[in-house]
Scaffold this motif. Sequence first.
Motif, PDB file in Angstrom:
ATOM      1  N   VAL A 121       0.736  -1.129   0.041  1.00  0.00           N
ATOM      2  CA  VAL A 121       0.070   0.098   0.100  1.00  0.00           C
ATOM      3  C   VAL A 121       0.779   1.477   0.344  1.00  0.00           C
ATOM      4  CG1 VAL A 121      -1.653   1.823   1.440  1.00  0.00           C
ATOM      5  CG2 VAL A 121      -1.778  -0.877   0.717  1.00  0.00           C
ATOM      6  N   ALA A 122       0.903   2.185  -0.834  1.00  0.00           N
ATOM      7  CA  ALA A 122       1.483   3.614  -0.650  1.00  0.00           C
ATOM      8  C   ALA A 122       0.500   4.624  -0.506  1.00  0.00           C
ATOM      9  CB  ALA A 122       2.474   3.476  -2.405  1.00  0.00           C
ATOM     10  N   THR A 123       1.241   5.428   0.023  1.00  0.00           N
ATOM     11  CA  THR A 123       0.409   6.929   0.673  1.00  0.00           C
ATOM     12  C   THR A 123       1.513   7.960   0.143  1.00  0.00           C
ATOM     13  OG1 THR A 123       1.190   6.883   2.777  1.00  0.00           O
ATOM     14  CG2 THR A 123      -0.665   5.971   2.494  1.00  0.00           C
ATOM     15  N   GLY A 124       0.444   9.756   0.190  1.00  0.00           N
ATOM     16  CA  GLY A 124       1.802  10.439  -0.202  1.00  0.00           C
ATOM     17  C   GLY A 124       2.912  11.164   0.920  1.00  0.00           C
ATOM     18  N   HIS A 125       2.527  10.452   2.524  1.00  0.00           N
ATOM     19  CA  HIS A 125       3.078  10.695   3.462  1.00  0.00           C
ATOM     20  C   HIS A 125       5.059  11.552   2.743  1.00  0.00           C
ATOM     21  CE1 HIS A 125       0.317   9.338   5.296  1.00  0.00           C
ATOM     22  NE2 HIS A 125       0.532  10.034   6.373  1.00  0.00           N
ATOM     23  N   TYR A 126       5.196  12.321   3.689  1.00  0.00           N
ATOM     24  CA  TYR A 126       6.598  13.193   3.425  1.00  0.00           C
ATOM     25  C   TYR A 126       7.077  11.977   4.497  1.00  0.00           C
ATOM     26  CZ  TYR A 126       5.692  16.728  -0.002  1.00  0.00           C
ATOM     27  OH  TYR A 126       5.352  17.194  -1.056  1.00  0.00           O
ATOM     28  N   CYS A 127       7.461  11.184   3.821  1.00  0.00           N
ATOM     29  CA  CYS A 127       8.669  10.145   5.515  1.00  0.00           C
ATOM     30  C   CYS A 127       9.358   8.626   4.383  1.00  0.00           C
ATOM     31  CB  CYS A 127       7.677   9.264   5.984  1.00  0.00           C
ATOM     32  SG  CYS A 127       6.712   8.498   6.121  1.00  0.00           S
ATOM     33  N   ARG A 128       9.826   8.142   5.094  1.00  0.00           N
ATOM     34  CA  ARG A 128      10.979   6.937   3.806  1.00  0.00           C
ATOM     35  C   ARG A 128      11.023   6.155   5.046  1.00  0.00           C
ATOM     36  NH1 ARG A 128      16.489   9.423   4.172  1.00  0.00           N
ATOM     37  NH2 ARG A 128      15.527  10.127   5.607  1.00  0.00           N
ATOM     38  N   LEU A 143      11.842   6.699   8.867  1.00  0.00           N
ATOM     39  CA  LEU A 143      12.614   7.586   8.950  1.00  0.00           C
ATOM     40  C   LEU A 143      11.838   8.872   8.640  1.00  0.00           C
ATOM     41  CD1 LEU A 143      15.530   6.330   6.994  1.00  0.00           C
ATOM     42  CD2 LEU A 143      15.358   6.296   9.187  1.00  0.00           C
ATOM     43  N   ALA A 144      12.289  10.313   8.824  1.00  0.00           N
ATOM     44  CA  ALA A 144      11.942  11.556   8.318  1.00  0.00           C
ATOM     45  C   ALA A 144      11.812  11.570   7.032  1.00  0.00           C
ATOM     46  CB  ALA A 144      12.508  12.568   9.001  1.00  0.00           C
ATOM     47  N   GLY A 145      10.704  12.282   6.534  1.00  0.00           N
ATOM     48  CA  GLY A 145      11.166  12.767   5.353  1.00  0.00           C
ATOM     49  C   GLY A 145      11.921  13.470   4.894  1.00  0.00           C
ATOM     50  N   LYS A 146      12.904  13.667   3.865  1.00  0.00           N
ATOM     51  CA  LYS A 146      13.794  14.652   3.326  1.00  0.00           C
ATOM     52  C   LYS A 146      13.643  16.228   3.636  1.00  0.00           C
ATOM     53  CE  LYS A 146      17.849  12.564   1.971  1.00  0.00           C
ATOM     54  NZ  LYS A 146      17.956  11.370   1.124  1.00  0.00           N
ATOM     55  N   ASP A 147      12.094  16.123   3.194  1.00  0.00           N
ATOM     56  CA  ASP A 147      12.153  17.928   3.017  1.00  0.00           C
ATOM     57  C   ASP A 147      11.646  18.146   5.067  1.00  0.00           C
ATOM     58  OD1 ASP A 147      10.355  20.545   3.232  1.00  0.00           O
ATOM     59  OD2 ASP A 147       9.183  19.968   1.757  1.00  0.00           O
ATOM     60  N   ASN A 148      12.237  19.141   5.822  1.00  0.00           N
ATOM     61  CA  ASN A 148      12.064  19.100   6.977  1.00  0.00           C
ATOM     62  C   ASN A 148      10.950  20.034   7.020  1.00  0.00           C
ATOM     63  OD1 ASN A 148      14.102  18.268   7.603  1.00  0.00           O
ATOM     64  ND2 ASN A 148      15.833  19.685   7.654  1.00  0.00           N
ATOM     65  N   ASN A 149      10.267  21.105   6.098  1.00  0.00           N
ATOM     66  CA  ASN A 149       9.468  21.306   6.343  1.00  0.00           C
ATOM     67  C   ASN A 149       7.899  20.733   6.391  1.00  0.00           C
ATOM     68  OD1 ASN A 149      10.444  23.754   6.994  1.00  0.00           O
ATOM     69  ND2 ASN A 149      10.407  24.068   4.401  1.00  0.00           N
ATOM     70  N   LYS A 150       8.491  19.382   5.682  1.00  0.00           N
ATOM     71  CA  LYS A 150       7.125  18.951   5.293  1.00  0.00           C
ATOM     72  C   LYS A 150       7.198  17.353   5.915  1.00  0.00           C
ATOM     73  CE  LYS A 150       3.523  19.357   2.767  1.00  0.00           C
ATOM     74  NZ  LYS A 150       2.538  19.718   3.396  1.00  0.00           N
ATOM     75  N   ASP A 151       7.974  16.797   6.415  1.00  0.00           N
ATOM     76  CA  ASP A 151       8.506  15.672   7.120  1.00  0.00           C
ATOM     77  C   ASP A 151       7.115  15.188   8.023  1.00  0.00           C
ATOM     78  OD1 ASP A 151       9.112  13.166   8.365  1.00  0.00           O
ATOM     79  OD2 ASP A 151       9.639  14.976  10.055  1.00  0.00           O
ATOM     80  N   THR A 175      11.216  16.875  -1.990  1.00  0.00           N
ATOM     81  CA  THR A 175      10.790  18.210  -0.976  1.00  0.00           C
ATOM     82  C   THR A 175       9.526  18.584  -1.756  1.00  0.00           C
ATOM     83  OG1 THR A 175      11.513  19.724  -3.484  1.00  0.00           O
ATOM     84  CG2 THR A 175      12.734  19.135  -1.105  1.00  0.00           C
ATOM     85  N   LYS A 176       8.624  18.809  -0.411  1.00  0.00           N
ATOM     86  CA  LYS A 176       7.024  19.726  -2.092  1.00  0.00           C
ATOM     87  C   LYS A 176       7.529  20.115  -3.502  1.00  0.00           C
ATOM     88  CE  LYS A 176       2.731  20.095  -1.507  1.00  0.00           C
ATOM     89  NZ  LYS A 176       1.837  19.585  -1.117  1.00  0.00           N
ATOM     90  N   PRO A 177       8.354  21.800  -3.126  1.00  0.00           N
ATOM     91  CA  PRO A 177       8.451  22.112  -4.733  1.00  0.00           C
ATOM     92  C   PRO A 177       8.158  21.105  -5.860  1.00  0.00           C
ATOM     93  CG  PRO A 177       9.595  23.576  -2.818  1.00  0.00           C
ATOM     94  CD  PRO A 177       9.176  22.195  -2.088  1.00  0.00           C
ATOM     95  N   GLU A 178       9.073  19.922  -5.452  1.00  0.00           N
ATOM     96  CA  GLU A 178       9.788  18.990  -6.642  1.00  0.00           C
ATOM     97  C   GLU A 178       8.747  18.267  -6.800  1.00  0.00           C
ATOM     98  OE1 GLU A 178      14.281  18.266  -5.384  1.00  0.00           O
ATOM     99  OE2 GLU A 178      13.046  17.110  -4.429  1.00  0.00           O
ATOM    100  N   VAL A 179       7.185  17.864  -5.921  1.00  0.00           N
ATOM    101  CA  VAL A 179       6.655  16.824  -6.441  1.00  0.00           C
ATOM    102  C   VAL A 179       5.960  17.792  -6.832  1.00  0.00           C
ATOM    103  CG1 VAL A 179       4.394  16.170  -5.158  1.00  0.00           C
ATOM    104  CG2 VAL A 179       6.644  15.492  -3.648  1.00  0.00           C
ATOM    105  N   ARG A 180       5.308  19.084  -6.747  1.00  0.00           N
ATOM    106  CA  ARG A 180       4.264  20.407  -7.481  1.00  0.00           C
ATOM    107  C   ARG A 180       5.524  20.346  -8.402  1.00  0.00           C
ATOM    108  NH1 ARG A 180       0.183  21.394  -5.386  1.00  0.00           N
ATOM    109  NH2 ARG A 180       0.939  22.456  -3.104  1.00  0.00           N
ATOM    110  N   GLU A 181       6.612  20.449  -8.803  1.00  0.00           N
ATOM    111  CA  GLU A 181       6.996  20.314 -10.202  1.00  0.00           C
ATOM    112  C   GLU A 181       7.565  19.236 -11.531  1.00  0.00           C
ATOM    113  OE1 GLU A 181      11.432  20.844 -10.627  1.00  0.00           O
ATOM    114  OE2 GLU A 181      10.851  22.689  -9.066  1.00  0.00           O
TER     115      GLU A 181
END
Length: 395
Positions: A121-128, A143-151, A175-181
């Motif tokens: 199962v996959a989700t769009g969570h910012y974590c690893r 593990l925490a997501g790479k994007d510190n602002n969104k972890d 990171t969130k901006p990369e996801v939007r890109e």
Amino acid sequence: MKRVIVGLSGGVDSSVAAHLLKEQGYEVIGLFMKNWHDDSVTISNECPWLEDSNDAMIVAEKLGIPFQVVDLSEQYKDRIVDYMFREYEMGRTPNPDVLCNREIKFDVFMKIALDLGADYVATGHYCRKETIIKDGKEVHRLLAGKDNNKDQSYFLCQLSQEQLSKALFPIGELTKPEVREIASAQELITAEKKDSQGLCFIGKVRLPEFLQQKLQPKEGVIVRIPADATLFDKEVPKFESKEAELSFLAEKYTYQLTDGDVVGKHQGAHYFTKGQRKGLAVGGMKEPLFVIETDVNENVIYTGEGKNHKGLYRNVLFVKNDEIHWIREDLILQDGDSMNVKARIRYRQKLEKATLFKVENGLYVSFDHPQSAITEGQFVAWYKDDELLGSGVIS
């Protein structure tokens, strides 16, 4: 080709998660969870779940993956909503998002996915997630997501090894901006969509109105406790043991009406939470008032002036045995053990240095620095570096 079922929420994060999995060669199926029926308590006339499920369907079409809606509103009501009402009634402040991940996304939803033949199962969570071998056994690390602002690892602090073994977090390295890109490059309808606010999957809910369905309004008083009240000058005794000291420091202040002055009225102590500033509607103070304690039995709200008020701060909190949860079961503390960690008591709080002390009836979390508004019912989560090891409900 392994089969992955993605929880498509109609937001940009899960849309990109589905796209990335498809790129990686998985067989991807999109499922939208409908968790709420009662549109009378959402803010504004928009119907968030309808709009979201529509967006999720359009994304699935664009990606060329099968899509369906699953209705989990009955389980959501039983496991999340009723739990919330019970907690608020007891004067605790629950965290529905943490519960929603443990009980709905990675339990009810996961079972549906596995019944559909999914491997993951996959989700769009910012974590690893990382899998290591220890003593010949697979151990899954969160593990925490790479994007510190969104972890968003905190929201997954109640997951088990079993749940993690079947979970994928495709956007954890981004990171969130990369996801939007990526979403823009793929011309996904969700590319510019604002992040959803509000209860997990219900949408923009007015919490007091939501609570009022079950918890009747009841007028009571708001009491202001002066910063120099004598009750804050507790004499610190000599302690016979570390446990006695921790127990003393974990005790919260208890207030009486006579400790301060009545400055206003409210419609129910169970609608308020520690650290809350909005909604008190009391003017004429030098600094804003903050809730420092709620007494649901006497229906009194105790407040203090300014965000540095003594009544807001404590260094030590306690978690009962049956509310301690270890993701890393191989690191569980035995009675008398301690561990240096970093911990947080709410999402978005920066990690603070702390020590865990395991005692016979539970676990003390002792922070190096005082923490503001330690709130019963919320989750404390503890980390080593960027790995989330475990969590517990603050008692």
